[in-house]
Design an enzyme around this catalytic site. Structure first.
Site, PDB file in Angstrom:
ATOM      1  N   CYS A  42      -0.411  -4.707  -0.028  1.00 51.24           N
ATOM      2  CA  CYS A  42      -1.135  -3.772   0.834  1.00 51.24           C
ATOM      3  C   CYS A  42      -1.729  -4.469   2.050  1.00 51.24           C
ATOM      4  O   CYS A  42      -2.024  -3.836   3.058  1.00 51.24           O
ATOM      5  CB  CYS A  42      -2.278  -3.104   0.065  1.00 51.24           C
ATOM      6  SG  CYS A  42      -1.755  -2.350  -1.463  1.00 51.24           S
ATOM      7  N   ALA A 111       9.429  -2.017  -7.240  1.00 50.46           N
ATOM      8  CA  ALA A 111      10.438  -1.173  -6.615  1.00 50.46           C
ATOM      9  C   ALA A 111      11.032  -1.937  -5.441  1.00 50.46           C
ATOM     10  O   ALA A 111      10.542  -2.987  -5.061  1.00 50.46           O
ATOM     11  CB  ALA A 111       9.812   0.131  -6.141  1.00 50.46           C
ATOM     12  N   ILE A 285       6.512  -1.669 -25.721  1.00 58.79           N
ATOM     13  CA  ILE A 285       6.911  -1.914 -24.326  1.00 58.79           C
ATOM     14  C   ILE A 285       6.112  -0.994 -23.402  1.00 58.79           C
ATOM     15  O   ILE A 285       6.090   0.226 -23.589  1.00 58.79           O
ATOM     16  CB  ILE A 285       8.425  -1.702 -24.118  1.00 58.79           C
ATOM     17  CG1 ILE A 285       9.218  -2.720 -24.951  1.00 58.79           C
ATOM     18  CG2 ILE A 285       8.787  -1.841 -22.637  1.00 58.79           C
ATOM     19  CD1 ILE A 285      10.716  -2.702 -24.706  1.00 58.79           C
ATOM     20  N   VAL A 288       4.017  -0.465 -15.798  1.00 57.26           N
ATOM     21  CA  VAL A 288       2.886  -0.288 -14.880  1.00 57.26           C
ATOM     22  C   VAL A 288       3.345  -0.408 -13.436  1.00 57.26           C
ATOM     23  O   VAL A 288       4.332  -1.076 -13.137  1.00 57.26           O
ATOM     24  CB  VAL A 288       1.801  -1.352 -15.139  1.00 57.26           C
ATOM     25  CG1 VAL A 288       1.174  -1.155 -16.500  1.00 57.26           C
ATOM     26  CG2 VAL A 288       2.368  -2.781 -15.034  1.00 57.26           C
ATOM     27  N   GLY A 289       2.613   0.250 -12.548  1.00 56.95           N
ATOM     28  CA  GLY A 289       2.854   0.088 -11.114  1.00 56.95           C
ATOM     29  C   GLY A 289       4.058   0.864 -10.619  1.00 56.95           C
ATOM     30  O   GLY A 289       4.425   1.913 -11.176  1.00 56.95           O
ATOM     31  N   ASP A 290       4.690   0.331  -9.602  1.00 53.39           N
ATOM     32  CA  ASP A 290       5.720   1.071  -8.865  1.00 53.39           C
ATOM     33  C   ASP A 290       6.964   1.406  -9.684  1.00 53.39           C
ATOM     34  O   ASP A 290       7.733   2.281  -9.297  1.00 53.39           O
ATOM     35  CB  ASP A 290       6.153   0.268  -7.632  1.00 53.39           C
ATOM     36  CG  ASP A 290       5.053   0.205  -6.581  1.00 53.39           C
ATOM     37  OD1 ASP A 290       3.992   0.817  -6.799  1.00 53.39           O
ATOM     38  OD2 ASP A 290       5.260  -0.469  -5.550  1.00 53.39           O
ATOM     39  N   THR A 309      -3.840   0.991  -5.966  1.00 53.85           N
ATOM     40  CA  THR A 309      -4.941   1.431  -6.825  1.00 53.85           C
ATOM     41  C   THR A 309      -4.453   1.753  -8.221  1.00 53.85           C
ATOM     42  O   THR A 309      -4.987   1.270  -9.226  1.00 53.85           O
ATOM     43  CB  THR A 309      -5.548   2.722  -6.235  1.00 53.85           C
ATOM     44  OG1 THR A 309      -5.628   2.575  -4.831  1.00 53.85           O
ATOM     45  CG2 THR A 309      -6.892   3.012  -6.835  1.00 53.85           C
ATOM     46  N   TYR A 434     -29.752  11.225  -0.060  1.00 58.06           N
ATOM     47  CA  TYR A 434     -30.092  11.653   1.306  1.00 58.06           C
ATOM     48  C   TYR A 434     -31.189  10.786   1.885  1.00 58.06           C
ATOM     49  O   TYR A 434     -32.178  10.493   1.224  1.00 58.06           O
ATOM     50  CB  TYR A 434     -30.541  13.120   1.292  1.00 58.06           C
ATOM     51  CG  TYR A 434     -31.529  13.477   2.377  1.00 58.06           C
ATOM     52  CD1 TYR A 434     -31.153  13.434   3.719  1.00 58.06           C
ATOM     53  CD2 TYR A 434     -32.836  13.841   2.077  1.00 58.06           C
ATOM     54  CE1 TYR A 434     -32.062  13.734   4.720  1.00 58.06           C
ATOM     55  CE2 TYR A 434     -33.749  14.154   3.067  1.00 58.06           C
ATOM     56  CZ  TYR A 434     -33.361  14.098   4.398  1.00 58.06           C
ATOM     57  OH  TYR A 434     -34.258  14.389   5.379  1.00 58.06           O
TER      58      TYR A 434
END
Lengths: 463, 463
Positions: A42, A111, A285, A288-290, A309, A434
């Site tokens: 990223c 990927a 198994i 994770v991820g892409d 993320t 606030y």
């Protein structure tokens, strides 16, 4: 306990980190095909632009870090086979070939760029000079070198997040930039077209051309890129435009062949299908991820994320579970996303509107504009919120925010409320912090929630 | 439907606004003892310092606004009696005396400064010149005038939020400032002493003296303030220090006499007791803001807030309910709070540690330091989080954050998770928005949650 992780990117390295935290004694081995230990993909557009001075500073989990944590990192090593019957993998690397037993295995294979064939983009087997993709460190370095040679006139094919981040980087570096997007709007998977409008305006004011519903039909030039033929999908008209650089950013294809061969079921988009514990259809198994599809909390649909993320959170969850942790069941994956582009922070959580429609969920939406500070306090920044709730029960489903600042942190609040099953009413009556120099009494999120309640009441539902 | 609101401050005006939204036809009357329509009291320190150019710009709900919304605003009008037997109030104002019937009544009578008698602070009935309180518009204007005359040397008695905001304003204006606090730490009701430490350091670096566990024993000077005797509570030593300005900021006393006479039960701190719909013990009579005690979501204890945030939210809730709305039941009041002091944003939600202990709640706390950006991206700001969870079940209870920016918005996220009953584990596995120029992959809040989980596991509990 032997834990084997295939892929040393953000998802894989995070999985290794959390497996180690969970089990101090496990043998953990990470196989990475490239020569790089984990670095922030990223961050590449920012190393390109110079906002981050060195490409090397993007390395977050160094070889040293892996050593210190007694994790065996095998760089430049390809895994050729995963055999669940014998819990064995086969690999070949710089030090020769080998096999390894595992108790748990995590696919974090990522990927690769999806590159549609554009006529004239290559000559023979070789890409024309000036043609780039932008996924890994080497891609970014190559583009950086090319852009250092002289002022470029670049067209980016695909106005997704990375496409626009590269467009911004090139613009900052002083190059001329155009973006061509096949779909109806920029950032098509991330935000709805109306949320993208202020960003389009900003880009136009900076002289960055962004064409939607268009495609690059052909690349002209002898050995190097010289022109591109851009086609308007609606009118069919074609235009020849002078460019010397083409960057293909048409998204990515998950790397799943090993998983498929190992018998892991794939999801509807062709990624490895996992449950909420990030375990695939083959026990022991994980993925994770892409390379994986998470189960979207709002729609229940299998969804590829492609975001760092989600990759990191999936890495945490799978790492803990692969090490035998019993507790790593997240409330759900929402695909929270943010970027800062051309001075605007753009953030979103939950499905885009068309995905909700596709999932058969009736929506009520409100779009409101507010300020980050009370009207009487100087320096407040405009902030635009698009909030979506269920027409059925008023439950919050999605939120998209654009402003100069504070978009991402507000989206986190919306995300927590979505996970909690809170309604527009809950948000409208929620106390936000606030103080005059910090925030107004009624945050723009609460204003959006009120607008939704009014719409719900008009349609006979209570929010 | 006749709705009568006593008090036209933030709580009262907001109640009027939401009653009007709920019922377009109701008669709504607001009685305000002062000559001012609603203005932001929280903004006064910034009008004093000049950050907001005009005191008048603090008016949020103008007389014009009330007219436009067909709300009868009676300024400079005192209500002398509320009689629930006949649903009648008696008032006297500029246009003479009168009585009015109501169907619903909302107490938004606020509070007045709590001024402990300091020896020598007055001569006869008159305060010495140079003695101030800082609650309303007139107080702020008087101090502003006094400080315009010449460079002042001011001591502020009481290091609560307003005390420190006034200290900052005077410091910005170039005056010399000291703060004396009776209790163990500055901002005693807002944050724990360890959270206050970075602020104390910052003040010290700016040359602002802050003494804790100390009191001003006596004011010396002939007609005007000339010196103060400051006593150390631990050693008993007294010191005479030259000051020409004393500002008493010892908190506030709720204005409850009318409510008491009307039979409304008071809470354990002497404010009007209300339920979660903001209704008092007398049906049809509501109370909001500084005169009321809300039921704290975490401890269940009656708690005065004193914060504009809570006042506004109570106003919304009571306004809707007073107008017959059935839906205004918030998830709970948490007393979310924030300020920006001396360049630091300080924010908190949930009870301070000692209040949790007092309520018999066993806590696990983690204090972690992080950054607002990934390590590799330039410009990240330090941010410190103190997170508290229940030792019993890991549920989040409270959160305190200090940093240059992003504290308040992060506290909002923690607040939503507290209301949702989320645990430290839920927060640790929660996806926060991430992009290199916006936020790190793992937010400091998630790091704090992880630290809590480790502590919980060590003590044999799962988080």
């Amino acid at each position: 306990m032997n834990i084997v992780i295939l892929g040393g990117g953000a998802a894989g390295a995070t999985a290794a980190q959390f497996a180690r935290k969970e089990d101090r004694k496990a043998e953990i081995t990470v196989f990475e095909a490239s020569e790089y230990p984990q670095y922030s993909r990223c961050g590449l557009p920012y190393a390109l632009s110079g906002a981050i001075p060195e490409f090397e500073s993007l390395i977050e989990f160094s070889a040293e870090w892996f050593k210190r944590n007694k994790i065996d990192l095998r760089l430049s090593t390809e895994v050729s086979k995963v055999e669940p019957d014998t819990n064995t993998i086969s690999f070949s690397g710089l030090d020769g070939d080998g096999k390894l037993q595992y108790d748990s295995l995590i696919f974090a294979t990522g990927a690769r760029p999806s590159i549609p064939g554009i006529k004239g983009i290559a000559e023979g087997d070789a890409k024309k000079k000036g043609v780039f993709v932008f996924r890994g460190m080497d891609d970014a370095k190559a583009l950086s070198e090319w852009c250092g040679e002289k002022n470029r006139k670049a067209v980016i094919v695909g106005a997704g997040l990375v496409g626009l981040e590269v467009a911004e980087a090139l613009h900052i570096m002083g190059h001329e930039v155009a973006v061509v997007e096949f779909l109806d709007s920029i950032l098509p998977g991330m935000i709805d077209p109306d949320t993208a409008a202020p960003l389009l305006e900003k880009m136009s004011s900076l002289g960055i051309s962004a064409r939607t519903r268009a495609l690059v039909e052909e690349i002209l030039g002898d050995g190097s890129v010289a022109e591109a033929v851009v086609k308007d999908r609606d009118t069919g008209t074609e235009e020849r435009i002078e460019y010397d650089t083409v960057i293909q950013e048409n998204g990515q294809k998950p790397s799943t062949s090993l998983a498929k061969d190992a018998g892991c079921a794939l999801g509807r988009h062709g990624h490895i299908r996992v449950d909420e514990r990030c375990e695939s259809s083959v026990p022991g198994i994980y993925a994770v991820g892409d390379c994986a599809e998470y189960v979207d909390f709002v729609t229940g649909a299998e969804s590829p994320s492609g975001m760092g993320t989600t990759a990191v959170k999936m890495g945490e969850v799978a790492g803990i579970n692969a090490a035998g942790g019993s507790f790593a069941l997240p409330r759900g994956f929402l695909n929270s996303r943010v970027s800062r582009l051309f001075g605007l922070e753009i953030s979103a959580v939950g499905p885009i509107s068309s995905s909700l429609t596709e999932a058969g969920i009736a929506q009520v939406q409100a779009r409101v504009k507010g300020s980050t500070l009370p009207v009487y306090y100087p320096g407040g920044k405009d902030i635009m919120v698009k909030l979506t709730a269920s027409k059925e029960d008023g439950k919050l489903l999605a939120c998209q925010i654009v402003g100069e600042e504070g978009a991402g942190l507000r989206v986190n609040l919306a995300a927590a409320m979505i996970l909690a099953g809170f309604t527009a009413r809950d948000l409208a009556l929620f106390e936000t912090t606030y103080a005059p120099p910090v925030a107004p009494t009624v945050d723009v999120l609460a204003t959006a929630a009120e607008a939704i309640m009014i719409k719900l009441r008009r349609s006979g539902k209570s929010g």
